[in-house]
Motif scaffolding. Structure first.
Motif, PDB file in Angstrom:
ATOM      1  N   ALA A 114       8.063   8.417  -3.162  1.00  0.00           N
ATOM      2  CA  ALA A 114       8.554   7.807  -4.172  1.00  0.00           C
ATOM      3  C   ALA A 114       9.898   8.970  -4.941  1.00  0.00           C
ATOM      4  O   ALA A 114      11.105   8.185  -5.088  1.00  0.00           O
ATOM      5  N   ARG A 115      10.290   9.990  -4.257  1.00  0.00           N
ATOM      6  CA  ARG A 115      11.641  10.912  -4.326  1.00  0.00           C
ATOM      7  C   ARG A 115      12.404   9.236  -3.147  1.00  0.00           C
ATOM      8  O   ARG A 115      13.368   9.672  -3.408  1.00  0.00           O
ATOM      9  N   VAL A 164       0.528  -1.639  -0.325  1.00  0.00           N
ATOM     10  CA  VAL A 164       0.169  -0.071   0.086  1.00  0.00           C
ATOM     11  C   VAL A 164       1.033   1.258  -0.002  1.00  0.00           C
ATOM     12  O   VAL A 164      -0.239   2.387  -0.026  1.00  0.00           O
ATOM     13  N   THR A 165       2.019   0.818   0.241  1.00  0.00           N
ATOM     14  CA  THR A 165       3.088   1.872  -0.418  1.00  0.00           C
ATOM     15  C   THR A 165       3.967   2.235  -1.319  1.00  0.00           C
ATOM     16  O   THR A 165       3.596   3.061  -2.335  1.00  0.00           O
ATOM     17  N   LEU A 166       4.160   1.426  -2.044  1.00  0.00           N
ATOM     18  CA  LEU A 166       5.036   1.194  -3.317  1.00  0.00           C
ATOM     19  C   LEU A 166       3.560   1.155  -4.284  1.00  0.00           C
ATOM     20  O   LEU A 166       4.215   1.782  -5.554  1.00  0.00           O
ATOM     21  N   ARG A 167       2.741   0.984  -4.160  1.00  0.00           N
ATOM     22  CA  ARG A 167       1.547   1.376  -4.787  1.00  0.00           C
ATOM     23  C   ARG A 167       1.303   3.013  -3.911  1.00  0.00           C
ATOM     24  O   ARG A 167       1.081   2.680  -2.782  1.00  0.00           O
ATOM     25  N   SER A 168       1.579   3.286  -4.686  1.00  0.00           N
ATOM     26  CA  SER A 168       1.020   5.052  -4.474  1.00  0.00           C
ATOM     27  C   SER A 168      -0.736   5.219  -3.980  1.00  0.00           C
ATOM     28  O   SER A 168      -1.374   6.349  -5.268  1.00  0.00           O
ATOM     29  N   TRP A 169      -1.028   5.365  -3.068  1.00  0.00           N
ATOM     30  CA  TRP A 169      -2.741   5.370  -2.877  1.00  0.00           C
ATOM     31  C   TRP A 169      -2.543   6.882  -2.225  1.00  0.00           C
ATOM     32  O   TRP A 169      -1.635   7.009  -1.113  1.00  0.00           O
ATOM     33  N   PRO A 170      -3.549   8.433  -2.712  1.00  0.00           N
ATOM     34  CA  PRO A 170      -3.399   9.445  -2.187  1.00  0.00           C
ATOM     35  C   PRO A 170      -4.107   9.000  -1.096  1.00  0.00           C
ATOM     36  O   PRO A 170      -4.383   8.108  -0.690  1.00  0.00           O
ATOM     37  N   ALA A 171      -3.915  10.428  -0.283  1.00  0.00           N
ATOM     38  CA  ALA A 171      -4.331  10.651   0.913  1.00  0.00           C
ATOM     39  C   ALA A 171      -6.069  10.651   1.081  1.00  0.00           C
ATOM     40  O   ALA A 171      -6.566  10.790   0.007  1.00  0.00           O
ATOM     41  N   ALA A 172      -6.507  10.531   2.359  1.00  0.00           N
ATOM     42  CA  ALA A 172      -7.742  10.257   2.577  1.00  0.00           C
ATOM     43  C   ALA A 172      -8.249  12.197   1.991  1.00  0.00           C
ATOM     44  O   ALA A 172      -9.742  11.487   0.778  1.00  0.00           O
ATOM     45  N   ASP A 173      -8.423  12.741   1.501  1.00  0.00           N
ATOM     46  CA  ASP A 173      -8.274  13.852   0.859  1.00  0.00           C
ATOM     47  C   ASP A 173      -8.111  14.401  -0.511  1.00  0.00           C
ATOM     48  O   ASP A 173      -8.129  15.193  -1.384  1.00  0.00           O
ATOM     49  N   PRO A 200      -4.496   4.416  -9.762  1.00  0.00           N
ATOM     50  CA  PRO A 200      -3.449   4.451 -11.276  1.00  0.00           C
ATOM     51  C   PRO A 200      -2.442   5.584 -11.717  1.00  0.00           C
ATOM     52  O   PRO A 200      -1.560   5.355 -12.376  1.00  0.00           O
ATOM     53  N   ALA A 201      -3.368   6.459 -11.636  1.00  0.00           N
ATOM     54  CA  ALA A 201      -2.523   8.208 -11.853  1.00  0.00           C
ATOM     55  C   ALA A 201      -1.806   8.523 -11.265  1.00  0.00           C
ATOM     56  O   ALA A 201      -0.729   9.416 -11.207  1.00  0.00           O
ATOM     57  N   ASN A 202      -0.705   8.281  -9.778  1.00  0.00           N
ATOM     58  CA  ASN A 202      -0.483   8.789  -9.478  1.00  0.00           C
ATOM     59  C   ASN A 202       1.027   8.061 -10.032  1.00  0.00           C
ATOM     60  O   ASN A 202       1.818   8.296 -10.031  1.00  0.00           O
ATOM     61  N   ILE A 203       2.264   9.749  -8.404  1.00  0.00           N
ATOM     62  CA  ILE A 203       3.681   9.156  -8.757  1.00  0.00           C
ATOM     63  C   ILE A 203       4.386   8.168  -8.056  1.00  0.00           C
ATOM     64  O   ILE A 203       3.169   7.276  -7.533  1.00  0.00           O
ATOM     65  N   THR A 204       4.823   7.552  -9.015  1.00  0.00           N
ATOM     66  CA  THR A 204       5.664   6.545  -8.706  1.00  0.00           C
ATOM     67  C   THR A 204       7.139   7.198  -8.692  1.00  0.00           C
ATOM     68  O   THR A 204       7.422   8.502  -8.715  1.00  0.00           O
TER      69      THR A 204
END
Length: 512
Positions: A179-180, A160-169, A414-418
């Motif tokens: 990612a950095r 759940v962190t390697l996959r970049s799930w955004p915060a609740a907001d 799926p659209a988030n940063i890696t």
């Protein structure tokens, strides 16, 4: 394209964990070495002969053999440093019927070909009637092959962190920082092996294995990410392919590669979820306490509401330090959509436990803790070494905002940063454009409701291959069709092609 799930390589596109290969005693020289001696690759030394040893294990296929294959760390310096790949073989049990070697190419990146041969040898032997020796290998960085890590902190190695799930907001500040951090750790600690992990090098390694096996041509069955590897091999070495199967295929757009596959998962989850909703609303679930709603159209809002509640107030789970958050639930949902009804049952149980104030949710293993550092490294490195990703974090913020509104089930992930946005090294090889130039020896098989490699992306691969391919479309859900989440009609079509060379005159539709 299984192959960040971790525990079951065939169920995830961007990550597959591999098991260590256990090998014991005795060796024999590979047959057909003369063909390998006569086949040189771009000035590289003659491929080594494989020394096989028995490595049968309890519950595994009878007669399993293992060997080690040295390959160049850098093919630009073929006589330079070598790395070792773990190879396994299960010989045809009907030598008179044998026609060649079938290479089993796993998903991932990060899936183990050795493990996949072990798991599929039984059904393949039954289907293919001795037509092939079954061979698989662990790509560099995986399982019994040469390993390297990035030295990532445990918290950065969870699914759940390697996959970049955004915060609740919907914010992605934490995703950007992680990612950095991951990219910097891989640049600092990964070394040349991590930098060498790519589709282009896996294709080169396959051709070196072909030489070592003494085969003029290979047949292959690639699944998920393995279909992209297989397609690139067929494009690069069309004269070295025999019967080629692509099972659960992503969009081959060379400008995007894994970035496109990841983005497509949002629509893939939407395509597959109605199958789970119908299952979870079926009165038959009541006997097991797994019926979540009276009607199928009530299941989606229930799940979205529960995830939002867990965003606000995570619930302690059976794993210390790993509460059930909204994003853990979303990831567990995505994982379950890859599988069959047994996966649906586990997800329904988790949802019930999350809703019950007196219950302690039991986390599925794939969302319960960190992955081993080498497994996280190979999954990240391969997708970042294959193609250049956008570098501007602001572009990801905008994409996440749009994607989470369109596809609430995946919440913008799926659209988030890696880490690829901050990857130090540029790709060493340009991505290969898949075309219709080459022999007509490819069979594709695809489920209509695949959450990882959705049907609309598969059709782009089909169009790119033109008359080189035929496609079997299966009216079914889940990831991985042949001998897995498909149906008997699809299985028969692929078996007839591999065993007897019968390729349909036109594309085939298999009703559910």
């Amino acid at each position: 394209m299984t192959s960040y799930r971790g525990l079951k390589a065939q169920r995830l596109l961007l990550l597959g964990l591999s098991g260590a290969m256990v090998a014991v005693t005795v060796g024999a020289v590979a047959p057909g070495a003369r063909a390998a001696d006569e086949d040189r690759q771009g000035g590289a030394p003659t491929a080594p002969r494989l020394t096989w040893r028995s490595c049968e294990r309890a519950g595994g296929p009878a007669g399993q053999e293992c060997a080690d294959l040295p390959v160049p760390l850098d093919y630009r310096d073929p006589a330079g440093p070598q790395v070792t790949l773990a190879v396994t073989r299960v010989r045809s049990d009907r030598p008179a019927a044998r026609r060649g070697t079938l290479l089993v190419i796993p998903g991932g990146p990060g899936g183990s070909g050795v493990d996949r041969v072990v798991r599929t040898a039984g059904p393949l032997r039954q289907q293919l009637a001795g037509a092939y020796d079954l061979v698989g290998f662990d790509p560099r960085g995986v399982g019994g092959s040469a390993r390297a890590g990035c030295g990532l902190a445990a918290g950065d190695r969870e699914l759940v962190t390697l996959r970049s799930w955004p915060a609740a907001d919907g914010g992605i500040a934490e995703n950007i920082a992680r990612a950095r951090r991951i990219a910097a750790a891989c640049a600092r600690n990964g070394g040349p092996l991590v930098r060498s992990m790519s589709t282009a090098n896996e294709v080169r390694d396959i051709d070196r294995l072909r030489q070592a096996l003494g085969e003029r041509k290979l047949s292959a069955w690639g699944t998920s990410y393995g279909t992209y590897v297989a397609a690139v091999y067929a494009q690069t070495h069309p004269d070295r392919t025999d019967r080629w199967v692509l099972d659960s295929t992503g969009d081959p757009n060379p400008a995007r590669v894994a970035r496109g596959w990841l983005t497509n998962m949002a629509q893939g989850a939407d395509d597959r979820f109605p199958d789970f909703a119908a299952w979870a609303a079926d009165p038959a679930r009541a006997a097991d306490g797994l019926r979540l709603a009276q009607r199928a159209d009530q299941v989606r809002p229930l799940v979205l509401r529960l995830a939002a509640e867990l965003d606000r107030a995570p619930k302690p789970s059976n794993v210390p330090g790993a509460p059930l958050t909204g994003n853990r639930l979303r990831q567990a949902l995505q994982n379950a959509l890859y599988g069959d009804e047994s996966a649906f049952a586990g997800l329904a149980s988790l949802i019930n436990e999350a809703r019950d104030p007196a219950a302690t949710p039991r986390l599925p293993g794939d969302v319960a803790g960190p992955l081993p550092d080498p497994d996280a490294a190979v999954a990240v490195a391969t997708i970042c070494n294959d193609v250049e990703w956008p570098r501007d974090p602001e572009s990801y913020r905008r994409a996440v905002a749009v994607d989470r509104a369109r596809h609430p089930l995946t919440a913008g992930m799926p659209a988030n940063i890696t880490p690829c946005a901050f990857w130090k090294d540029r790709p060493a090889d340009p991505p290969v454009r898949i075309t219709d130039r080459g022999p007509a020896d490819i069979m594709m098989i695809q489920n209509l409701r695949d959450p990882a490699t959705p049907y609309f992306g598969t059709k782009k691969m089909r169009a790119a291959l033109g008359q080189r391919a035929r496609m079997v479309t299966v009216d079914h859900g889940g990831h991985g069709a042949y001998l897995a989440n498909g149906n008997a009609c699809g299985n028969r079509a692929v078996t007839a092609f591999l065993r007897d060379g019968r390729r349909p005159r036109q594309d085939v539709y298999c009703a559910g």
